[in-house]
Scaffold this active site. Structure first.
Site, mmCIF file in Angstrom:
data_model
loop_
_atom_site.group_PDB
_atom_site.id
_atom_site.type_symbol
_atom_site.label_atom_id
_atom_site.label_comp_id
_atom_site.label_asym_id
_atom_site.label_seq_id
_atom_site.Cartn_x
_atom_site.Cartn_y
_atom_site.Cartn_z
ATOM 1 N N GLU A 48 0.955 -1.625 0.224
ATOM 2 C CA GLU A 48 -0.223 0.151 -0.383
ATOM 3 C C GLU A 48 1.019 1.413 0.189
ATOM 4 O OE1 GLU A 48 -3.300 -0.157 2.984
ATOM 5 O OE2 GLU A 48 -4.225 -1.754 1.778
ATOM 6 N N GLU A 55 -7.366 -7.177 -0.993
ATOM 7 C CA GLU A 55 -7.900 -7.071 0.449
ATOM 8 C C GLU A 55 -9.320 -6.296 -0.126
ATOM 9 O OE1 GLU A 55 -5.230 -3.926 2.955
ATOM 10 O OE2 GLU A 55 -3.632 -5.480 2.822
#
Ligand code: NAG
Ligand code: NAG
Ligand code: NAG
Ligand code: NAG
Ligand code: NAG
Ligand code: NAG
Ligand code: NAG
Ligand code: NAG
Length: 850
Positions: A189, A258
């Site tokens: 991320e 995710e």
């Protein structure tokens, strides 16, 4: 009827006939993994893959096989985990890969179950894990800057990446070596924070990609939430929905790393949950629009044992409202509904990998995506993405009912085998946090006597030191402890202050996360922040004595920050101390000389250790001190009967840490209640979800039950040690075990297909629909608590017989009692027809127990 075609009979039979088809490869045989614009390509075949996150240290190794097998049964193909650098290399150059951190064993356990592995090596993990997974020693390499183009950081990062890759290679765990690893991740991320790192960030992304590729894992690498991931790294999506996601190159597949089935828990916050209808909707939309890989973050969340929780203020439970709960029990209907979804998608796999979908508009907020093999051989997804309005749509000449915010799956472009809003999975009532007599047993600790040790306030040891000004806490403790004492003295001139009452206001500001304040060794206040802002100011009226007064502040960390730009240097601890109202004393104490001590006396003595069990340090006696700050307690207990997990109810305690037989079960903080508003028990699944949309347990402690792994207990006396920081009553502590579960199933005639049930090989066959009841492992159906065929009312836990009622209890008793699972066909001929011509359903509630 249309809804009729999407029906439970179909799904239920699917479950019977088409349980996900086991191993996709033979163990030990080399597998090639590549990708193209559609999908991951395994041994030359494009694959549709369902994946789930299970973090190995958040359970004990004895639990891994059971959790993984429930994940497989739930329809997963892949298990994903981060790698936790700070625990694998606690001291630079000294590696640890044992116990809960035995990564090789974990990967092999997944392999043995016949599933693939996605290894997110990072090494940045985030993961609500202490310091995002970075070792704190990394911070003390002079000149280092994390996650940017800094040579020192890059050297360390590359060294660890290589270490992990080589460890996996040495054990033949990559797919090309016959192992289960088909995918690896570098960084994590970073795209969310990249801008804050300027040019250095851009260079770092490029470097990270090149470094990863140079390690020659022979499997594809991904970078999640990283729009600029360089080729050949696949940029993947993280979020509650990813159906709008397009990779940064037409040669890369759409992958979702995710997908959150709930959200994490932080002390002082209510419990987030996410309705399964919405999760299923999000997943179905993703595959509808061309996605080919999806991962639940988390599929099993588990527990933040010890001081592994990230921060600020991440709770010890990492349950995540995942399909498998914190203890590894199946959470229904979430697990079952998603399994049904995975089976439905699996039926479409051959179509999904064949071509890109064609979109067909079906009206406002209504659309179909059709995957053609040939012009008359197709699979389709019909979507109603309106958040309120149900609809009937016509697709290829047939009418279908589509509830708002739902997707129907038609593996043959005709018959609906699944609708995301229609939950037919078995339900359970046994959320472990509901202590019900029938399914949980509560026992007080056998120990009637608690021993205690009162912690010294302020400087306690010879390794204290002084410094001018207020020191930043993490720089000072190096995370050796959650605690740092800041102490000083305040002199009040007797002559000048004689006529005053000496009431002054003490104002302490802190970057976080909490602090206990003592004046003249007596507690005067406790301040704390929260997960979104750990900083706080504590203002207290205090009275000072003429002459010398002591001021002792115990500053506490509750998990090192794990997320955000430059999170590693955000800092913590007291940063301003000001007195107001005194004439002669210095008003601003911040820059004077302070005495410091890292950690607590009890930590340094090792009071949590088993070998100090009989030490004379522990005080005994009848007058157990309660409601005291900074006190250690020790009690003993016998392991509760059974083999399942145990939890300890600490709702009578304040804030602290607990150890069982010398192992930390984590930080506890039941005294921190969530705000009293903002919760709903009936969250509407329709419409966009966010982490604050569906909350429960407002105005209550965030976490009262703390997991004690069964494996950490032994026969005879077990030792529970607590370090209580703000005040509690250990005599009210109890143990809770789950002794069973209450399960429900319900099937309606209206949902039955005209005649047949779906089978991908032969289309529809004529199986009789079944009500299936399954107890979680280790339990058997002990009794049928309700069983009605007719028009029963209410929902699981509160079924009532309706105006039309056939008591079918004895039929279920015969078929089910004593079994782990059973099924009973639903049709009037079998159950008797209490009211011909009326649409009927069966509702059954059963008790599972040992
Ligand atoms: C990468 O690893 C494979 C399999 O071990 C090996 O055949 C290949 O030569 C390696 N490539 C490079 C560039 O080292
Ligand atoms: C869909 O069609 C059914 C059967 O004709 C009808 O009962 C129902 O009201 C319709 N629903 C909507 C939302 O139009
Ligand atoms: C006040 O007390 C502290 C702790 O007992 C001591 O270290 C300090 O020197 C004293 N200060 C004065 C001015 O007496
Ligand atoms: C910690 O110490 C380092 C090096 O001494 C310094 O650069 C940094 O600013 C300090 N961190 C904080 C949060 O004060
Ligand atoms: C007190 O002093 C500190 C350090 O010298 C300074 O950062 C802080 O702003 C001062 N606080 C007040 C209220 O003046
Ligand atoms: C402490 O005493 C108990 C009871 O006498 C004994 O069973 C136990 O082994 C002792 N523990 C240690 C660590 O010596
Ligand atoms: C605990 O002690 C605090 C003061 O230290 C007091 O305000 C509080 O009422 C006490 N609570 C109980 C339950 O005795
Ligand atoms: C249904 O049948 C069972 C067993 O035959 C009996 O115990 C139960 O009381 C009956 N329930 C009702 C509501 O009649």
């Amino acid at each position: 009827m249309l809804m009729g075609r999407m029906n439970m009979r179909t799904i239920i039979t699917l479950l019977v006939i088409l349980v996900v088809e086991g191993c996709y490869w033979e163990r030990g045989v080399s597998t090639t993994v590549t990708y193209d614009h559609k999908a991951l390509v395994i041994d030359g075949k494009r694959r549709i893959l369902q994946s789930g996150s299970i973090h190995y240290p958040r359970a004990t190794p004895d639990l891994w096989p059971g959790i993984i097998s429930k994940a497989k049964e739930g329809g997963l193909d892949v298990i994903e985990s981060y790698v936790f650098w700070n625990y694998h290399e606690p001291v630079r150059g000294q590696y640890y890969f044992e116990g809960r951190f035995d990564l090789v064993r974990f990967v092999k356990t997944v392999h043995e179950a016949g599933l693939y592995v996605h290894l997110r090596i990072g090494p940045y993990a985030c993961a609500e894990w202490n310091y995002g997974g970075f070792p704190v020693w990394l911070h003390f390499i002079p000149g280092i800057k994390f996650r940017t183009s800094n040579e020192l950081f890059k050297r360390e990062m590359k060294r660890f990446l290589k270490k992990v890759v080589n460890l996996m290679k040495d054990e033949n765990l990559f797919a090309s070596q016959g192992g289960p690893i088909i995918l690896a991740q570098v960084e994590n991320e970073y795209g969310n924070v990249e801008d804050a790192y300027g040019v250095g960030g851009k260079l770092y992304v490029k470097w990270a990609a090149e470094t990863a590729v140079s390690l020659n894992t022979t499997v594809p690498w991904v970078m999640c939430a990283q729009k600029d991931a360089p080729d050949p790294i696949i940029n993947t999506c993280n979020g509650f929905y990813c159906d709008g996601f397009t990779p940064n190159s037409p040669s890369k597949p759409a992958m979702w790393t995710e997908n959150y089935p709930g959200w994490f828990l932080a002390f002082g916050y209510p419990i987030p949950y996410r309705p399964v209808e919405d999760i299923a909707f999000a997943v179905a939309r993703f595959f509808e629009k061309g996605g080919t890989f999806q991962n639940y973050y988390m599929y099993f969340g588990g527990t933040n044992f010890g001081r592994t929780a990230g921060g600020p203020l991440i709770a010890t439970s990492y349950d995540y409202d995942a399909p498998l709960d914190e203890y590894g029990f199946i959470r229904q209907p979430k697990w079952g509904h998603l399994r049904d979804l995975h089976i439905a998608i699996k039926h479409c796999e051959d179509y999904l990998v064949e071509a890109d979908p064609s979109r067909v508009s079906l009206g406002m907020n209504l659309e179909a995506h059709v995957y053609y093999k040939t012009s008359n051989d197709c699979a389709a997804f019909l979507a109603n993405y309106d958040s309120k309005v149900d609809a009937n749509v016509t697709f290829k000449g047939i009418s279908y009912f589509l509830p708002a915010w739902s997707v129907s799956i038609l593996p043959d472009c005709k018959n609906v085998v699944f609708n995301t809003a229609k939950v037919v999975s078995q339900k359970t009532l046994d959320d472990v946090s509901f202590v019900r007599n029938t399914i949980t047993r509560k026992s007080s600790l056998a120990s009637s006597a608690w021993d205690w040790y009162k912690e010294r306030v302020g400087i306690w040891g010879s390794n204290s030191f002084t410094a001018s000004g207020l020191l930043e806490q993490i720089n000072t403790t190096k995370d050796a402890s959650d605690f740092l004492w800041y102490t000083t003295s305040v002199n009040v001139d007797e002559k000048i202050e004689r006529h005053h009452k000496n009431v002054v206001v003490l104002s302490i500001a802190s970057l976080g996360h909490a602090a206990l304040v003592f004046v003249n060794k007596r507690p005067v206040g406790f301040g704390y922040g929260n997960h979104d802002d750990a900083s706080f100011v504590l203002k207290k009226k205090i009275s000072l004595n003429p002459g010398n007064n002591t001021l002792d502040v115990l500053s506490m960390i509750v998990g090192l920050q794990n997320y955000g730009p430059w999170f590693d240097i955000q800092g913590a601890g007291v940063n301003s101390v000001v007195l107001s109202g005194l004439k002669n004393a210095k008003e601003n104490l911040s820059s004077k000389r302070w005495n410091y001590q890292v950690g607590l006396e009890g930590e340094s003595l090792g009071l949590y250790k088993v070998n100090l069990q009989n030490s004379s340090l522990w005080k005994k006696g009848n007058a157990l001190p309660t409601n005291q700050s900074l006190i250690w307690y020790k009690g003993t207990f016998l392991a509760p009967d059974g083999k399942g997990p145990v939890s300890v109810d600490l709702s009578s305690m304040g804030k602290g840490q607990a150890w069982v037989n010398g192992r930390s079960i984590g930080r506890y903080w039941p005294a921190y209640h969530s705000p009293s508003t903002g919760c709903t028990d009936n969250c509407d699944y329709r419409g966009s979800y966010n982490a604050r949309k569906c909350l429960k347990k407002c105005g209550q402690p965030t976490q009262t039950l703390y997991h004690i792994p069964r494996h950490w207990l032994h026969a005879g006396e077990n030792i529970l040690v607590l370090h209580e920081e703000i005040g509690g009553d250990p005599s009210k502590i109890s143990l809770v075990t789950r002794t069973g579960q209450e399960i429900c199933a319900s099937l309606s005639e209206a949902d039955l297909p005209p005649s047949d049930t779906w089978n991908p090989k032969v289309g529809f066959s004529s199986e009789v629909p079944q009500v299936r009841l399954t107890c979680d492992q280790g339990w058997h159906i002990a009794s049928i608590r309700f069983a009605s065929f007719g028009t029963p009312e209410g929902d699981c836990g509160a079924y009532m017989q309706g105006s039309c009622h056939a008591n079918v209890t004895s039929i279920y008793q015969q078929a089910c009692v004593g079994k782990q699972q059973c099924s009973v066909p639903v049709f009037a001929a079998n159950l008797g027809d209490p009211c011909p011509g009326v649409l009927k359903r069966v509702a059954v509630q059963a008790l599972c127990s040992v």
